[in-house]
Design an enzyme around this catalytic site. Structure first.
Site: not given
Length: 313
Positions: A183, A207-208, A211, A230, A288, A296
């Site tokens: 994004e 979705h992007e 953002h 998210e 990570d 999400y």
């Protein structure tokens, strides 16, 4: 990085295939630290540079700012052809096959959203504020696939308020790009695996675009609260899809998400720290390692529950 941070990028000497940094200040890798930025990029003339910012094309000459003068041979009296608010790179030498590109990002962003791409690229206009960029061989296919981008953007504004970033462009990356999308403000990166030929996978673009409000404009302060990026984005994405395609489409994608969440919790372990909405990373865990579908989908369902409880648009 201080507000208004400026950077200059130029090719490594005698090596036009590489981009080397003449000057760049490293920034803290935390989403709590945000900055606006401007950039000047020198690239081979047959290539195109893009950034997560609005491109600025050469206005009238301005006088140099000596604090940003990276060319020791330039003098105070030399005019600089550069847009106001962006740093200076000296003009290409006579006979050079390079060009300068300028960018300005006025909205403060965290460091993970600073992006630069250079390549043999062509674009196709999608609307007055959007276009799609890609390699020439697939640009027309990309323009067809993402033709509804303006509709997603307008639906997002109707739900979340004005779009403040100026441009919303897409860059179709090579197949090696390992994600569905990224994004970056003004320039979303997308995978070519979305080119289904029937626009059936373009909810990734929704979705992007979401953002632009949830994540880029309002950002989690730490990676423990990644769900604020998210989870909210999944919620807004599905609201956008529902607004354009109807509630049945929203419920279909939500049901898929519920199955994805169940599968992920089963894989990680239902009692594992990383299945929490806000995992505990105080022992130094790599964020990570905690990345999964949990923030999400668990985030989406928490917000969906609250909407059903108190109401919403």
């Amino acid at each position: 990085m201080v507000p208004g941070q400026r950077m200059c990028l130029s090719p490594v000497a005698d090596h036009p295939s590489l981009i080397g940094m003449l000057c760049c200040r490293w920034v803290q890798d935390t989403p709590a630290v945000k900055s606006s930025y401007s950039a000047a990029v020198r690239v081979p003339a047959d290539l195109t540079a893009l950034m997560s910012a609005v491109p600025k094309d050469g206005p009238p000459s301005i006088q140099p700012d000596t604090t940003l003068d990276f060319d020791s041979s330039s003098t105070e009296s030399e005019p600089i052809t550069a847009p106001e608010g962006v740093p200076h790179l000296p003009p290409p030498p006579s006979g050079s096959d390079t060009k300068l590109c300028y960018f300005l990002q006025k909205v403060p962003i965290p460091s993970y959203l600073i992006a630069l791409a250079v390549g043999e690229l062509e674009s196709r206009q999608l609307s007055d504020r959007s276009c799609v960029w890609s390699e020439p061989s697939v640009v027309d296919a990309a323009a067809y696939e993402f033709a509804d981008t303006a509709k997603y953007l307008e639906a997002g504004e109707a739900l979340a308020g004005p779009y403040v970033w100026g441009r919303y462009d897409l860059l179709l990356l090579p197949p090696s790009f390992p994600y569905g999308g990224m994004e970056n403000p003004c320039l979303t990166f997308v995978t070519p695996t979305l080119l289904a030929g029937d626009r059936s996978l373009t909810n990734v673009v929704a979705h992007e675009i979401a953002h632009s409000w949830t994540g880029n404009l309002v950002t989690n302060a730490s990676w423990e609260h990644f769900w604020l990026n998210e989870g909210w984005t999944m919620f807004l994405e599905r609201k956008i899809v529902g607004k354009l395609q109807g509630d049945a489409a929203l419920q279909f994608y939500a049901a898929q998400g519920a199955q994805s969440l169940a599968d992920e919790v089963s894989r990680i372990g239902p009692d594992h720290n990383f299945t929490r909405l806000v995992p505990d990373l105080s022992a130094g865990e790599d964020p990570d390692d905690a990345f999964s579908r949990v923030p999400y989908e668990k985030g989406f369902y928490f917000l969906y529950y609250l909407q059903n409880l108190v109401g919403g648009p």
